[in-house]
Design a protein around this motif. Structure first.
Motif, mmCIF file in Angstrom:
data_model
loop_
_atom_site.group_PDB
_atom_site.id
_atom_site.type_symbol
_atom_site.label_atom_id
_atom_site.label_comp_id
_atom_site.label_asym_id
_atom_site.label_seq_id
_atom_site.Cartn_x
_atom_site.Cartn_y
_atom_site.Cartn_z
ATOM 1 N N LYS A 1 0.823 -1.209 0.000
ATOM 2 C CA LYS A 1 0.000 0.000 0.000
ATOM 3 C C LYS A 1 0.859 1.263 0.000
ATOM 4 N N PHE A 2 2.129 1.095 0.344
ATOM 5 C CA PHE A 2 3.071 2.215 0.326
ATOM 6 C C PHE A 2 3.961 2.162 -0.916
ATOM 7 N N ALA A 3 3.416 1.624 -1.985
ATOM 8 C CA ALA A 3 4.204 1.469 -3.223
ATOM 9 C C ALA A 3 4.672 2.805 -3.786
ATOM 10 N N ASP A 4 3.969 3.885 -3.440
ATOM 11 C CA ASP A 4 4.330 5.209 -3.970
ATOM 12 C C ASP A 4 5.336 5.943 -3.086
ATOM 13 N N LYS A 5 5.751 5.336 -1.995
ATOM 14 C CA LYS A 5 6.655 6.009 -1.059
ATOM 15 C C LYS A 5 8.116 5.834 -1.473
ATOM 16 N N ASP A 6 8.924 6.827 -1.113
ATOM 17 C CA ASP A 6 10.370 6.710 -1.321
ATOM 18 C C ASP A 6 11.007 5.809 -0.269
ATOM 19 N N LEU A 7 10.498 5.922 0.956
ATOM 20 C CA LEU A 7 11.084 5.195 2.083
ATOM 21 C C LEU A 7 9.975 4.654 2.971
ATOM 22 N N VAL A 8 10.033 3.346 3.240
ATOM 23 C CA VAL A 8 9.093 2.704 4.154
ATOM 24 C C VAL A 8 9.893 2.206 5.357
ATOM 25 N N LEU A 9 9.533 2.690 6.536
ATOM 26 C CA LEU A 9 10.231 2.325 7.763
ATOM 27 C C LEU A 9 9.326 1.453 8.622
#
Length: 358
Positions: free
Chosen positions: A241-249
């Motif tokens: 769901k965070f496919a559009d994010k630069d960074l997933v923490l």
């Protein structure tokens, strides 16, 4: 260096003002929520909160970054060099501490004062002496200087994420009480507010409601989305769901390295997604414990080391053992509880100075 205070309706608002005035090389020195005082305190709950950000910019920062990048590249190249084998004479001389030259004894005592283990100290001294001419073995200052070189070669650090291309997924793991959640918030704040990257947070630490609420508060202040995962099998879907994010923490619950069930649960969790795994260890941990922690967490696969709580001790020799045993680069060090300022990118030169107490 120019320093200025910015005030906004949110941290993101204040940081936007900072970047508009100072540009992309600006850094955040301090953030806080402004408390109402006097008569305004009575009506504070009816007013929107305000946030203060103190920022700075150094006109020479771009050149400094290029210089730092070149310096780290030289450090990586130096670390690849083959270490000289100790001569038979050196091995014989160091086999009995009573026969050590006075200068070597002096260096050993300095290392012991920094909480180096005997074998670690002896290993570094041997490496330093092997690279020196025998006539300099009686000079403590020269031995210490060469020992710095030897230690620095072992202190591998990595470049900060550029995040220019694909999404980066990072998981923080470690035992309880090392500051994983606060460290994750610091990383998120710096990349979202200072670097201007699109960041998403995920927590699987649902064992402690306080941890979820703490991260939720950080996410709201920073202005980034947070997803809560209750079951390991759901992690992959939430990451997607965070496919559009630069960074997933991704924040995880503290795990006892001696609890086989907890380690198996963590291993199962990490199998749900492809991520860069950072082990967080506290600088105040005892040597025997930190070596155990590194060994057990290596079994699940770690890629980076984060050293936290440097402010809670004054002797750092144990970090040499931790970094040496982990055999992975150090990514960050943290120096306090304040978000976002008490975190730094790891640097071989600085790590060496910290560990040696220079």
């Amino acid at each position: 260096m120019r320093v200025k205070k910015f005030v906004g309706n949110s941290v993101n608002d204040a940081v936007t003002q900072l970047r508009q005035e100072f540009g992309d090389d600006a850094v955040v020195l301090h953030t806080k929520r402004i408390s109402h005082t006097g008569i305004f305190k009575i009506f504070g709950r009816f007013r929107k909160p305000r946030f203060e950000v103190i920022g700075a910019v150094d006109p020479n920062v771009s050149q400094e970054r290029r210089d730092a990048a070149r310096r780290r590249a030289r450090e990586r190249d130096a670390a690849k060099e083959v270490k000289p084998d100790p001569s038979p004479k050196l091995e014989q001389q160091l086999s009995d501490q009573r026969r050590w030259p006075e200068a070597v004894q002096t260096v050993f005592q300095r290392l012991s004062a920094q909480d180096f283990g005997r074998e670690s100290a002896k290993s570094l001294i041997t490496e330093a002496l092997s690279a020196m001419s025998e006539e300099d073995w009686s000079d403590a200052a020269k031995i210490w200087s060469q020992l710095r070189v030897a230690l620095k070669q072992r202190m591998r650090a990595v470049e900060p994420w550029a995040l220019d291309d694909d999404r980066h997924i990072v998981v923080l793991v470690g035992p309880t009480g090392v500051g994983k959640t606060t460290t994750l918030a610091k990383i998120a704040a710096n990349y979202a507010l200072v670097a201007g990257k699109d960041v998403g947070l995920i927590t699987v630490d649902t064992y402690r409601m306080a941890a979820v609420e703490q991260l939720r508060s950080y996410a709201e202040i920073i202005g980034v989305p947070l997803k809560i995962v209750h079951e390991p099998a759901d992690l992959s879907e939430e990451v997607q769901k965070f496919a559009d994010k630069d960074l997933v923490l991704i924040d995880t619950a503290g795990r006892s390295h001696r609890n086989a069930k907890q380690m198996d649960e963590l291993r199962t969790l990490l199998e749900q997604t492809t991520a860069e795994v950072h082990l967080v260890v506290s600088a105040s941990t005892k040597r025997c414990d930190i070596l155990d922690i590194v060994r057990y967490f290596q079994s699940i696969g770690i890629h980076r080391l984060i050293v936290s709580k440097l402010d809670e001790t004054t002797c750092y020799g144990v970090l040499f053992d931790a970094v040496d045993a982990a055999d992975v680069p150090v990514s960050f060090i943290t120096t306090g509880q304040s978000v976002p300022e008490d975190i730094e990118f790891a640097d071989g030169e600085k790590l060496t100075s910290i560990i040696l107490g220079d």
